[in-house]
Scaffold this active site. Structure first.
Site, PDB file in Angstrom:
ATOM      1  N   HIS A 194       1.045   3.858   7.318  1.00  0.00           N
ATOM      2  CA  HIS A 194       1.256   4.553   6.074  1.00  0.00           C
ATOM      3  C   HIS A 194       1.904   6.117   6.439  1.00  0.00           C
ATOM      4  O   HIS A 194       1.501   6.692   7.442  1.00  0.00           O
ATOM      5  CB  HIS A 194      -0.066   4.531   5.514  1.00  0.00           C
ATOM      6  CG  HIS A 194      -0.939   3.604   5.122  1.00  0.00           C
ATOM      7  ND1 HIS A 194      -1.884   2.896   5.767  1.00  0.00           N
ATOM      8  CD2 HIS A 194      -0.413   2.379   4.089  1.00  0.00           C
ATOM      9  CE1 HIS A 194      -2.356   1.609   5.187  1.00  0.00           C
ATOM     10  NE2 HIS A 194      -1.545   1.345   4.341  1.00  0.00           N
ATOM     11  N   SER A 230       0.921  -1.288  -0.130  1.00  0.00           N
ATOM     12  CA  SER A 230       0.094  -0.025   0.196  1.00  0.00           C
ATOM     13  C   SER A 230       0.900   1.306   0.107  1.00  0.00           C
ATOM     14  O   SER A 230       0.540   2.213  -0.513  1.00  0.00           O
ATOM     15  CB  SER A 230      -1.055   0.059   1.113  1.00  0.00           C
ATOM     16  OG  SER A 230      -0.317  -0.078   2.411  1.00  0.00           O
ATOM     17  N   ASP A 256      -2.431   5.815  11.780  1.00  0.00           N
ATOM     18  CA  ASP A 256      -2.782   4.304  11.902  1.00  0.00           C
ATOM     19  C   ASP A 256      -1.313   3.681  11.881  1.00  0.00           C
ATOM     20  O   ASP A 256      -1.248   2.153  12.188  1.00  0.00           O
ATOM     21  CB  ASP A 256      -3.390   3.641  10.179  1.00  0.00           C
ATOM     22  CG  ASP A 256      -2.315   3.957   9.139  1.00  0.00           C
ATOM     23  OD1 ASP A 256      -1.341   4.328   9.285  1.00  0.00           O
ATOM     24  OD2 ASP A 256      -3.143   3.641   8.114  1.00  0.00           O
TER      25      ASP A 256
END
Length: 278
Positions: A255, A37, A252
């Site tokens: 990221h 990601s 989070d």
């Protein structure tokens, strides 16, 4: 008549070779990017990201009608650079950093095939199917966007790009889903060597640049993986580790923020510039 015919055929061959030589621009530097990601791009791009030097281009990885982009064509590298609705990625400011410094005669092209949440096993040429069989439903749609085989999709796009330019490096940001896996460097080596082999590339001419996970100082939940990532150059001599220190992260702990991606991308770019001699 035969000597005339022979000369004619010779001229045709010379012209054909000349045309072939002109098709590939040695001053068009192409870079492959893959990962999960953070390479895919998890932060929304902002106004400052909307303008880009036209010397920086992206080879579209999938069809995106809303963006008026078709798979396999080159476009100015305005985000998103991965799929149709992905966000800012380190690749954005990697390319921008290169074109800011490289001579005006040199263009930069990128190809980004990344899948959020995936393990490195997804890019293993001969065993990816067993990983796909265990992948969660939410990941399957992303995998299917790359015809069910992201690795081979990247190879196919890279072969298309080689008709236009020269591959000069490979960028990786992956590891969160393999945190604690001591075999990860060897697995990465396998993927890297397969890419080199299929594309006819030499490691000493095509380095691997791998970025760290979000740092512990930024609350990184996978920061422990950075110790394993640090050993990558021991397994792959042409590998370089890109520091994530002080690269801003989001809450989070996995990221980077848009600002973090810009800083990390510039670090990828500066490392590549150093390798290129700038």
């Amino acid at each position: 008549m035969k000597p005339i015919l022979g000369k004619f055929l010779l001229i045709v061959v010379i012209l054909a070779l000349g045309h072939s030589g002109q098709a590939q621009d040695k001053n068009f530097y192409v870079f492959l990017a893959f990962g999960q990601s953070n390479m895919e791009g998890a932060a929304k791009s902002e106004g400052q990201d909307a303008q880009v030097d036209r010397r920086f281009q992206v080879l579209q990885a999938i069809d995106c009608p809303d963006l008026k982009r078709e798979k396999g064509n080159w476009y100015p590298a305005v985000p998103p650079l991965t799929r149709c609705h992905t966000g800012l990625t380190p690749v954005d400011y990697f390319g921008r950093t290169l074109v800011e410094t490289l001579p005006d005669s040199i263009r930069v092209g990128v190809i980004n095939v990344s899948v959020g949440g995936c393990k490195i096993e997804l890019f293993e040429k001969d065993s990816y199917k067993s990983y796909v069989e265990t992948a969660p439903d939410w990941m399957i749609n992303m995998i299917n966007a790359y015809d069910g085989n992201p690795y081979q999709h990247l190879v196919a796009l890279a072969k298309t790009a080689q008709k236009d330019g020269v591959i000069r490096g490979i960028l990786l940001h992956q590891g969160e889903s393999n945190t604690g896996d001591q075999q990860w460097p060897k697995k990465v080596k396998g993927v890297y060597e397969n890419l080199l082999s299929e594309l006819g590339l030499a490691a000493e001419e095509v380095p691997l640049l791998a970025g760290e996970m979000v740092s512990a100082a930024q609350g990184g939940k996978c920061a422990s993986m950075n110790a394993i990532l640090a050993t990558l150059p021991e397994v792959i001599p042409s590998a370089h580790v890109i520091s994530s220190e002080d690269c801003e992260a989001v809450s989070d702990g996995l990221h980077f923020s848009a600002a973090g991606y810009r800083k990390l991308g510039r670090r990828y770019g500066n490392q590549m510039l150093s390798i290129l001699g700038y």
